[in-house]
Motif scaffolding. Structure first.
Motif, PDB file in Angstrom:
ATOM      1  N   LEU A   1       0.819  -1.217   0.000  1.00  0.00           N
ATOM      2  CA  LEU A   1       0.000   0.000   0.000  1.00  0.00           C
ATOM      3  C   LEU A   1       0.851   1.265   0.000  1.00  0.00           C
ATOM      4  O   LEU A   1       0.323   2.370   0.000  1.00  0.00           O
ATOM      5  N   GLY A   2       2.177   1.101   0.035  1.00  0.00           N
ATOM      6  CA  GLY A   2       3.058   2.251   0.118  1.00  0.00           C
ATOM      7  C   GLY A   2       3.273   2.725   1.541  1.00  0.00           C
ATOM      8  O   GLY A   2       3.813   3.811   1.766  1.00  0.00           O
ATOM      9  N   TRP A   3       2.853   1.929   2.529  1.00  0.00           N
ATOM     10  CA  TRP A   3       2.987   2.310   3.930  1.00  0.00           C
ATOM     11  C   TRP A   3       4.322   1.809   4.470  1.00  0.00           C
ATOM     12  O   TRP A   3       4.787   0.715   4.121  1.00  0.00           O
ATOM     13  N   LYS A   4       4.939   2.613   5.347  1.00  0.00           N
ATOM     14  CA  LYS A   4       6.200   2.243   5.987  1.00  0.00           C
ATOM     15  C   LYS A   4       5.927   2.037   7.473  1.00  0.00           C
ATOM     16  O   LYS A   4       5.838   3.000   8.233  1.00  0.00           O
ATOM     17  N   LEU A   5       5.797   0.799   7.882  1.00  0.00           N
ATOM     18  CA  LEU A   5       5.500   0.495   9.278  1.00  0.00           C
ATOM     19  C   LEU A   5       6.804   0.403  10.059  1.00  0.00           C
ATOM     20  O   LEU A   5       7.676  -0.409   9.741  1.00  0.00           O
ATOM     21  N   GLY A   6       6.941   1.266  11.050  1.00  0.00           N
ATOM     22  CA  GLY A   6       8.179   1.302  11.820  1.00  0.00           C
ATOM     23  C   GLY A   6       7.907   1.752  13.238  1.00  0.00           C
ATOM     24  O   GLY A   6       6.795   1.588  13.751  1.00  0.00           O
TER      25      GLY A   6
ATOM     26  N   GLU B   1      -7.726  14.938   5.366  1.00  0.00           N
ATOM     27  CA  GLU B   1      -7.522  14.187   4.120  1.00  0.00           C
ATOM     28  C   GLU B   1      -6.633  14.965   3.138  1.00  0.00           C
ATOM     29  O   GLU B   1      -6.830  16.158   2.901  1.00  0.00           O
ATOM     30  N   GLY B   2      -5.674  14.257   2.594  1.00  0.00           N
ATOM     31  CA  GLY B   2      -4.755  14.852   1.632  1.00  0.00           C
ATOM     32  C   GLY B   2      -3.560  15.537   2.265  1.00  0.00           C
ATOM     33  O   GLY B   2      -2.621  15.921   1.564  1.00  0.00           O
ATOM     34  N   LYS B   3      -3.580  15.669   3.580  1.00  0.00           N
ATOM     35  CA  LYS B   3      -2.495  16.365   4.282  1.00  0.00           C
ATOM     36  C   LYS B   3      -1.793  15.480   5.316  1.00  0.00           C
ATOM     37  O   LYS B   3      -0.933  15.959   6.049  1.00  0.00           O
ATOM     38  N   ILE B   4      -2.141  14.213   5.380  1.00  0.00           N
ATOM     39  CA  ILE B   4      -1.532  13.318   6.364  1.00  0.00           C
ATOM     40  C   ILE B   4      -0.260  12.726   5.765  1.00  0.00           C
ATOM     41  O   ILE B   4      -0.304  11.905   4.855  1.00  0.00           O
ATOM     42  N   TYR B   5       0.882  13.167   6.283  1.00  0.00           N
ATOM     43  CA  TYR B   5       2.174  12.726   5.761  1.00  0.00           C
ATOM     44  C   TYR B   5       2.869  11.728   6.684  1.00  0.00           C
ATOM     45  O   TYR B   5       3.868  11.115   6.299  1.00  0.00           O
TER      46      TYR B   5
ATOM     47  N   LEU C   1      -9.153  -0.043  14.897  1.00  0.00           N
ATOM     48  CA  LEU C   1      -8.004  -0.350  14.048  1.00  0.00           C
ATOM     49  C   LEU C   1      -8.390  -0.572  12.594  1.00  0.00           C
ATOM     50  O   LEU C   1      -7.812   0.035  11.678  1.00  0.00           O
ATOM     51  N   LYS C   2      -9.337  -1.448  12.358  1.00  0.00           N
ATOM     52  CA  LYS C   2      -9.711  -1.780  10.976  1.00  0.00           C
ATOM     53  C   LYS C   2     -10.273  -0.567  10.259  1.00  0.00           C
ATOM     54  O   LYS C   2      -9.948  -0.321   9.080  1.00  0.00           O
ATOM     55  N   GLU C   3     -11.099   0.206  10.936  1.00  0.00           N
ATOM     56  CA  GLU C   3     -11.687   1.395  10.324  1.00  0.00           C
ATOM     57  C   GLU C   3     -10.613   2.432   9.995  1.00  0.00           C
ATOM     58  O   GLU C   3     -10.687   3.098   8.949  1.00  0.00           O
ATOM     59  N   ILE C   4      -9.621   2.572  10.883  1.00  0.00           N
ATOM     60  CA  ILE C   4      -8.516   3.493  10.623  1.00  0.00           C
ATOM     61  C   ILE C   4      -7.743   3.042   9.384  1.00  0.00           C
ATOM     62  O   ILE C   4      -7.403   3.856   8.512  1.00  0.00           O
ATOM     63  N   GLN C   5      -7.449   1.758   9.298  1.00  0.00           N
ATOM     64  CA  GLN C   5      -6.742   1.231   8.130  1.00  0.00           C
ATOM     65  C   GLN C   5      -7.532   1.493   6.851  1.00  0.00           C
ATOM     66  O   GLN C   5      -6.966   1.912   5.831  1.00  0.00           O
ATOM     67  N   ASN C   6      -8.829   1.248   6.898  1.00  0.00           N
ATOM     68  CA  ASN C   6      -9.660   1.447   5.709  1.00  0.00           C
ATOM     69  C   ASN C   6      -9.682   2.910   5.276  1.00  0.00           C
ATOM     70  O   ASN C   6      -9.681   3.220   4.078  1.00  0.00           O
ATOM     71  N   GLU C   7      -9.684   3.820   6.253  1.00  0.00           N
ATOM     72  CA  GLU C   7      -9.685   5.244   5.914  1.00  0.00           C
ATOM     73  C   GLU C   7      -8.354   5.648   5.291  1.00  0.00           C
ATOM     74  O   GLU C   7      -8.321   6.423   4.316  1.00  0.00           O
ATOM     75  N   LEU C   8      -7.257   5.121   5.805  1.00  0.00           N
ATOM     76  CA  LEU C   8      -5.950   5.421   5.217  1.00  0.00           C
ATOM     77  C   LEU C   8      -5.843   4.858   3.805  1.00  0.00           C
ATOM     78  O   LEU C   8      -5.255   5.483   2.915  1.00  0.00           O
ATOM     79  N   LYS C   9      -6.427   3.694   3.584  1.00  0.00           N
ATOM     80  CA  LYS C   9      -6.466   3.127   2.234  1.00  0.00           C
ATOM     81  C   LYS C   9      -7.275   4.038   1.312  1.00  0.00           C
ATOM     82  O   LYS C   9      -6.875   4.323   0.181  1.00  0.00           O
ATOM     83  N   ARG C  10      -8.429   4.491   1.783  1.00  0.00           N
ATOM     84  CA  ARG C  10      -9.295   5.345   0.968  1.00  0.00           C
ATOM     85  C   ARG C  10      -8.580   6.628   0.570  1.00  0.00           C
ATOM     86  O   ARG C  10      -8.736   7.123  -0.545  1.00  0.00           O
ATOM     87  N   GLN C  11      -7.753   7.151   1.494  1.00  0.00           N
ATOM     88  CA  GLN C  11      -7.034   8.389   1.224  1.00  0.00           C
ATOM     89  C   GLN C  11      -5.737   8.174   0.443  1.00  0.00           C
ATOM     90  O   GLN C  11      -5.038   9.135   0.132  1.00  0.00           O
ATOM     91  N   ASP C  12      -5.422   6.917   0.137  1.00  0.00           N
ATOM     92  CA  ASP C  12      -4.149   6.604  -0.549  1.00  0.00           C
ATOM     93  C   ASP C  12      -2.955   7.140   0.229  1.00  0.00           C
ATOM     94  O   ASP C  12      -1.995   7.673  -0.344  1.00  0.00           O
ATOM     95  N   PHE C  13      -2.985   6.990   1.539  1.00  0.00           N
ATOM     96  CA  PHE C  13      -1.866   7.384   2.391  1.00  0.00           C
ATOM     97  C   PHE C  13      -0.607   6.650   1.943  1.00  0.00           C
ATOM     98  O   PHE C  13      -0.646   5.462   1.619  1.00  0.00           O
ATOM     99  N   ASP C  14       0.526   7.370   1.926  1.00  0.00           N
ATOM    100  CA  ASP C  14       1.757   6.728   1.451  1.00  0.00           C
ATOM    101  C   ASP C  14       2.962   7.034   2.340  1.00  0.00           C
ATOM    102  O   ASP C  14       4.105   7.028   1.878  1.00  0.00           O
ATOM    103  N   GLY C  15       2.734   7.287   3.624  1.00  0.00           N
ATOM    104  CA  GLY C  15       3.832   7.640   4.518  1.00  0.00           C
ATOM    105  C   GLY C  15       4.171   6.566   5.520  1.00  0.00           C
ATOM    106  O   GLY C  15       3.893   5.383   5.328  1.00  0.00           O
ATOM    107  N   MET C  16       4.775   7.002   6.614  1.00  0.00           N
ATOM    108  CA  MET C  16       5.209   6.096   7.666  1.00  0.00           C
ATOM    109  C   MET C  16       4.234   6.100   8.829  1.00  0.00           C
ATOM    110  O   MET C  16       3.670   7.137   9.185  1.00  0.00           O
TER     111      MET C  16
END
Length: 290
Positions: free
Chosen positions: A43-48, A217-221, A248-263
């Motif tokens: 998904l382009g996510w960096k889990l750290g 939305e659109g500003k979460i880096y 947790l699941k709802e948060i993940q789904n929202e980040l997917k919807r927003q195409d989040f690509d950060g850490m």
């Protein structure tokens, strides 16, 4: 003789094709295992982890723990000593020798220094030193809670260095505890300026983290990721992700919807001396929920 040569050539060609097929199959199998182990990276996510999770230890110790938790990204914080026997800390004042030691250890552990913070500075000259440090260390996101009068020149430095700055939210009554305040600070400034969303601190302030993410939305880096045992109280403490009040699941789904690509930085601020098991379990739960 010519027939024999053609026959031998044919056998060689078949052997080569079979060998290539095996090699390609092995590569595909390896990539499949990699995807299964780190599904967030699809998904382009960096889990750290935010190294502050292991603030009682050195930065090198923190890297060992992050590696043990099967995480591959780190957010450094400025107050941490780099290694045993050293007095140097992870700040822009870190010597060239110290920087080289940190880079070498990161390479050895296979961990990327992706973010740095939460950091502040007294004036533009000091911010320039922070950006220079971030550039030298390959840091892509600086997390901060700057004063309003610093926002314009921070915006300029973002464009100059091509490094993102993400405004973090500590709980009420900190200045940026509400998403609306963060959005106002970002208005009219560099596109490289965004939010470092701390879902746990929102919950401590009685704010719905899902609603807050939607507002930004659109500003979460960047994210500081937590799950808490209680909602709406400052005294709430971290628990293993998926076992507390965070949806947790709802948060993940929202980040997917927003195409989040950060850490997403695991920032576990509880059981300080031995939080590694909880961090490890949290990462496993996060990946399982995907």
């Amino acid at each position: 003789m010519m027939v024999q040569s053609k026959t031998l050539f044919g056998y060689f060609a078949i052997f080569w094709l079979a060998l290539s097929a095996c090699s390609n199959s092995a590569t595909t199998a390896s990539e499949t295992r990699e995807t299964a182990a780190y599904p967030e990276e699809e998904l382009g996510w960096k889990l750290g982890a935010q190294a502050y999770t292991f603030r009682l230890f050195t930065f090198f110790d923190a890297l060992d723990k992050i590696d043990s938790a099967d995480l591959r990204f780190v957010e450094a914080f400025p107050g941490q000593t780099i290694e045993a026997g050293s007095e140097e800390k992870m700040t822009y004042e870190l010597s060239q020798e110290g920087r080289n030691r940190v880079k070498q250890r990161l390479k050895e552990k296979g961990i990327t220094l992706y973010a740095y913070g939460v950091v502040g500075a007294k004036d533009e000259a000091e911010w320039e030193k922070i950006f220079d440090f971030a550039s030298d260390m390959g840091i892509q996101v600086i997390t901060t809670e700057p004063s309003e009068d610093q926002l314009d020149y921070i915006s300029k430095l973002c464009d100059q260095h091509q490094i993102r700055v993400a405004i973090h939210n500590h709980p009420e009554p900190s200045h940026y505890w509400q998403p609306e305040v963060v959005l106002n600070a970002l208005d009219g400034r560099s596109e490289l300026m965004g939010a470092a969303a701390d879902v746990g601190h929102w919950m401590r302030s009685g704010l719905d983290p899902l609603d807050c993410l939607k507002k930004l939305e659109g500003k979460i880096y960047h994210l500081h990721f937590k799950d808490l045992n209680e909602f709406g109280t400052k005294e709430a403490h971290d628990v293993v992700w998926g076992t507390g009040k965070l949806p947790l699941k709802e948060i993940q789904n929202e980040l997917k919807r927003q195409d989040f690509d950060g850490m997403l930085s695991a920032e576990y601020e509880y059981n300080w001396e031995n939080s590694l098991p909880e961090v490890t379990e949290s990462a496993a739960n996060f990946r399982a929920a995907l």
